[in-house]
Every structure is written in structure tokens, then in C-alpha cells.
Scaffold this motif. Structure first.
Motif, PDB file in Angstrom:
ATOM      1  N   PRO A   1      12.765  45.991 -25.972  1.00  0.00           N
ATOM      2  CA  PRO A   1      12.735  45.008 -27.061  1.00  0.00           C
ATOM      3  C   PRO A   1      13.855  45.215 -28.077  1.00  0.00           C
ATOM      4  O   PRO A   1      14.448  44.232 -28.540  1.00  0.00           O
ATOM      5  CB  PRO A   1      11.355  45.222 -27.700  1.00  0.00           C
TER       6      PRO A   1
ATOM      7  N   VAL B   1       9.517  38.388 -27.800  1.00  0.00           N
ATOM      8  CA  VAL B   1       8.064  38.357 -27.951  1.00  0.00           C
ATOM      9  C   VAL B   1       7.545  39.599 -27.260  1.00  0.00           C
ATOM     10  O   VAL B   1       7.691  39.748 -26.049  1.00  0.00           O
ATOM     11  CB  VAL B   1       7.449  37.092 -27.315  1.00  0.00           C
ATOM     12  N   SER B   2       6.983  40.529 -28.032  1.00  0.00           N
ATOM     13  CA  SER B   2       6.525  41.793 -27.463  1.00  0.00           C
ATOM     14  C   SER B   2       5.025  41.754 -27.233  1.00  0.00           C
ATOM     15  O   SER B   2       4.256  41.615 -28.177  1.00  0.00           O
ATOM     16  CB  SER B   2       6.871  42.951 -28.407  1.00  0.00           C
ATOM     17  N   LEU B   3       4.609  41.886 -25.971  1.00  0.00           N
ATOM     18  CA  LEU B   3       3.180  41.963 -25.689  1.00  0.00           C
ATOM     19  C   LEU B   3       2.716  43.391 -25.975  1.00  0.00           C
ATOM     20  O   LEU B   3       3.388  44.344 -25.588  1.00  0.00           O
ATOM     21  CB  LEU B   3       2.904  41.592 -24.227  1.00  0.00           C
ATOM     22  N   PRO B   4       1.583  43.541 -26.656  1.00  0.00           N
ATOM     23  CA  PRO B   4       1.119  44.880 -27.027  1.00  0.00           C
ATOM     24  C   PRO B   4       0.654  45.711 -25.836  1.00  0.00           C
ATOM     25  O   PRO B   4       0.498  46.918 -25.961  1.00  0.00           O
ATOM     26  CB  PRO B   4      -0.038  44.599 -27.992  1.00  0.00           C
ATOM     27  N   ALA B   5       0.422  45.076 -24.684  1.00  0.00           N
ATOM     28  CA  ALA B   5       0.026  45.834 -23.493  1.00  0.00           C
ATOM     29  C   ALA B   5       0.678  45.177 -22.288  1.00  0.00           C
ATOM     30  O   ALA B   5       1.067  44.020 -22.342  1.00  0.00           O
ATOM     31  CB  ALA B   5      -1.489  45.840 -23.333  1.00  0.00           C
TER      32      ALA B   5
ATOM     33  N   LEU C   1       0.872  43.163 -19.134  1.00  0.00           N
ATOM     34  CA  LEU C   1       0.013  42.161 -18.512  1.00  0.00           C
ATOM     35  C   LEU C   1       0.331  41.959 -17.048  1.00  0.00           C
ATOM     36  O   LEU C   1      -0.533  41.637 -16.251  1.00  0.00           O
ATOM     37  CB  LEU C   1       0.199  40.811 -19.223  1.00  0.00           C
TER      38      LEU C   1
ATOM     39  N   GLY D   1       1.695  37.037 -16.434  1.00  0.00           N
ATOM     40  CA  GLY D   1       1.207  36.999 -17.809  1.00  0.00           C
ATOM     41  C   GLY D   1       2.353  36.925 -18.804  1.00  0.00           C
ATOM     42  O   GLY D   1       2.269  36.228 -19.819  1.00  0.00           O
ATOM     43  N   ALA D   2       3.427  37.644 -18.502  1.00  0.00           N
ATOM     44  CA  ALA D   2       4.597  37.627 -19.385  1.00  0.00           C
ATOM     45  C   ALA D   2       5.286  36.266 -19.330  1.00  0.00           C
ATOM     46  O   ALA D   2       5.620  35.674 -20.362  1.00  0.00           O
ATOM     47  CB  ALA D   2       5.567  38.742 -18.992  1.00  0.00           C
TER      48      ALA D   2
ATOM     49  N   THR E   1       3.436  33.647 -21.195  1.00  0.00           N
ATOM     50  CA  THR E   1       3.668  33.770 -22.630  1.00  0.00           C
ATOM     51  C   THR E   1       4.931  33.001 -23.011  1.00  0.00           C
ATOM     52  O   THR E   1       4.967  32.298 -24.022  1.00  0.00           O
ATOM     53  CB  THR E   1       3.824  35.248 -23.029  1.00  0.00           C
TER      54      THR E   1
END
Lengths: 138, 247
Positions: B50, B61-65, B67, B71-72, B75
Motif C-alpha cells: 500500500p 483501498v486497503s482491506l483490513p484482512a 479476502l 473479494g479484492a 471491492t
């Protein structure tokens, strides 16, 4: 015929399972919907030694050459049901987790962008990204 | 270049621990597609992914976990829909997709030839090899999709795609797998009435890092995909097929 002592052990074990599960529900560590199948298992465990004669006759009636096999089969089916319920729950939870993770990422992006805009309006230095921000603070 | 009000274009870059590739890949994408906005969806990376992307001026856009790929990407679709983009191109961060293909795919969607344009490595220059299990599975699934859609599909696993706004809406909240969009996703698109075309692109080996297609993965992949495709066909038979939702 099964030893009377064994019947007592099983009965007590069944009551213990019931008490344990009910107590977990009482203290809100286990939700009612997940407790139901375990309660059913506890009831089965409690009643089986009481009605062992009837169960044996019922098993013979169904054509089981070895009556305890009926109990084993019911136990396996019961466990499979419980495990299956967990799989369903996991699928459901994964869906929810996915949406939450995505929304959290998008919202964080949005918040950082807005924070940068606000800082720019105030004429303060704008942090480039969260890592640098943390390093600056730490 | 392309900044007209009704032609906002976005490049979605899903990335998981791609810090080694980004310094080369991001400028390459920028150069190949001037006028496009870039968003990198960081799928819970533990490296500098990131930070590197932000340093290159890319929206992150940073996903906290973590996926998973789908899933990414989804998003990114949601980001595109909410920000009113008319078209989005998905391209991998690992350098496998040659960014030179971006305008080709985007034009196919922009000029109305298709709702989705998929970069096919088999129609383009082949620079790529796969484990045999996966190759056999892919050939089978491509055949099934080709039969069902009446259109030749050569590379259903390609993640190098351009998508129009309607498809972005269709995928933003539903109808998109969390792991890997594949032949089943193409079938869903077809049954929902979207036009999908393939365009030849070049694919290369990864620049750095480990591919996701190693070890037992190919076997899992083939089994999962067979199940997913069967389910799409079954749902279609029982009239519970994918439907477009109003967005």
C-alpha cells in the motif's frame, strides 16, 4: 442386557451435558440456535439408558442384528447434523465478513481522503498514507 | 486524454504482497493507459504494497484482512460504481498482464461491442505455462462455457478484463466469487444477458514472487470449478439464474 451401572453412568453423563449446555446459554456464551442440537443430544443421552429395552426392541424391529448399532448410527447422524449446521454458519459468516472487510477498506479510504481534504483546507501538512502517519507519530 | 464527463475510466489493480513488482508494474500501467484513474486494492498485504502504491500516486483501498482475489476485485468494482466510473479495467499487480492490452480491452467495451472484454492469453502471444491438471480443467471448462454460450471462449480464467458500467453494478454487490472469478462467472454473465468477448493479449511469467497455482491447488481448483459450473447450470434450469438488479 446392558449393565445397570453403565445405564446410571450414561444417565448422569446426559444430565451433565444438559446442565453444561443450558448453563452456557444462561451465561450467554452459547446462542439458543446453536444450543438446540446439543440439547437434543443431551436429551438423547439421558433418555437412552432409561428406555434401553424399548430401543433394543425397536432396533430389532428395524432389522438391526446388533441393536447398539442403532444408537451409534443415531449418534453419528446427530453429530453430522451439528457439524453441518456449523458449515452453514461458516458460509453465512464468510459472506458477512467479506462485505464488512470490503466496506471497511472503502470507508477507510474515504475517511483518509476527507481528512486530507480537511487538512489541506486548514493549510496543514497532509500525511501521505497511514504508515507514514504512524511513523511520524511513533 | 479520456476525461470527458461521460467517459470516466478506472484501472483496478488487486494486489497481495506485490511490493517487489509494483515499482515496475505501476509506471508500465500508467504509460500504457494515460487518462485512466488507478485504484489499487490492497488485499491485506503484509509488505510495503500500500505504501508503494500511494508513493506512486495511486489511490489505495486497503482491506483490513486478506479476502482473496475475487473479494479484492469486487471491492474495486464497488469503488468504481460509487465514484461513477463508466468503465473499469482489471489488471494484475504481478506483471503477468501486459498493460499494452488495456486500451484494446477498454475500446471493445467503450464502443459498445461488448459489456465485458476479456484478455485471452490463448488468442494472444503465449508466454505462459500451467500445471497439466489445471490446463486440462481449463480446457474442459472453456469447452462447457463455449457450448453453453454459443461463443468460443479460450481463456475463462483470465483476470485481465474490461467491464462496462452495467456489469460493474451487476458484480459490485453480488454474483461475484470471493476467490477466483472463472468460467462460472462467464456463464452467469451470459445468462444475465451481458455480451462477453475475448481479445488477444500477451501474458508473461510473474516478475517476482510465488504463483498461486502450485502444489495441490490445481486439484482443488478443478474440483471447485466443476461444482461451481454445475450449480450455475442447475440454477438456470430451475429458473433461479442470475438476474440483473437495479442499482
Amino acid at each position: 442386557m446392558i449393565d445397570p451401572r453403565t445405564r446410571v453412568y450414561m444417565f448422569v453423563l446426559g444430565l451433565a451435558v444438559l446442565a453444561f449446555v443450558l448453563n452456557l446459554v444462561r451465561t450467554r456464551r452459547l446462542q439458543e440456535r446453536y444450543a438446540l442440537l446439543w440439547l437434543l443430544a443431551g436429551v438423547g443421552l439421558t433418555l437412552a439408558p432409561v428406555f434401553i429395552g424399548q430401543i433394543d426392541r425397536f432396533a430389532y424391529m428395524l432389522g438391526f442384528a446388533y441393536p447398539p448399532a442403532l444408537l451409534l448410527m443415531l449418534a453419528v447422524v446427530g453429530l453430522l447434523l451439528i457439524i453441518f449446521q456449523l458449515s452453514l454458519t461458516i458460509s453465512h459468516n464468510s459472506d458477512h465478513l467479506k462485505v464488512l472487510t470490503q466496506e471497511l477498506g472503502l470507508l477507510r479510504h474515504e475517511v483518509e481522503r476527507l481528512a486530507a481534504d480537511v487538512d489541506a483546507l486548514r493549510g496543514e501538512p497532509v500525511p501521505q498514507n497511514p504508515q507514514q502517519e504512524e511513523q511520524a507519530r511513533g | 486524454m479520456r476525461t470527458a464527463m461521460n467517459d470516466r475510466r478506472l484501472i483496478i489493480i488487486p494486489a497481495y504482497n506485490e511490493a517487489a513488482n509494483l515499482p515496475r508494474v505501476l509506471p508500465e500501467i500508467r504509460a500504457a493507459a494515460p487518462g485512466y484513474d488507478l485504484v489499487l486494492v490492497d488485499d491485506g498485504s503484509r509488505d510495503a504494497t500500500p505504501a508503494l502504491a500511494a508513493a506512486h500516486g495511486v489511490a489505495v483501498v486497503s482491506l483490513p484482512a486478506n479476502l482473496g482475489y475475487g473479494g479484492a476485485v469486487q471491492t474495486g468494482f464497488r469503488y468504481a460504481v460509487r465514484r461513477g466510473y463508466d468503465l473499469a479495467v482489471v489488471i494484475d499487480a504481478d506483471g503477468q498482464h501486459d498493460p499494452a492490452g488495456i486500451p484494446l480491452l477498454a475500446e471493445a467495451v467503450a464502443d459498445g461491442r461488448a459489456d465485458v472484454a476479456i484478455g485471452s492469453r490463448f488468442r494472444g502471444r503465449m508466454q505462459y505455462h500451467q500445471p497439466w491438471v489445471k490446463r486440462a480443467g481449463m480446457a474442459l471448462f472453456a469447452w462447457v462455457v463455449s457450448r453453453a454460450t454459443g461463443r468460443e471462449v479460450t481463456d475463462p480464467t483470465s483476470g485481465f478484463q474490461a467491464l462496462g458500467r452495467d456489469v460493474l453494478c451487476f458484480f459490485a454487490y453480488d454474483n461475484y466469487p470471493v476467490d477466483y472469478p472463472d468460467a462460472d462467472t462467464l456463464l452467469v454473465l451470459h445468462y444475465a444477458g451481458f455480451r462477453v468477448i475475448e481479445a488477444p493479449v500477451t501474458m508473461r511469467e510473474r516478475i517476482a514472487g510465488v504463483s498461486m497455482h502450485s502444489g495441490w491447488r490445481p486439484f482443488y481448483y478443478v474440483g471447485k470449478m466443476a461444482l461451481a459450473i454445475t450449480m450455475v447450470l442447475w440454477r438456470q434450469l430451475t429458473h433461479q439464474g442470475a438476474r440483473r438488479v437495479a442499482t
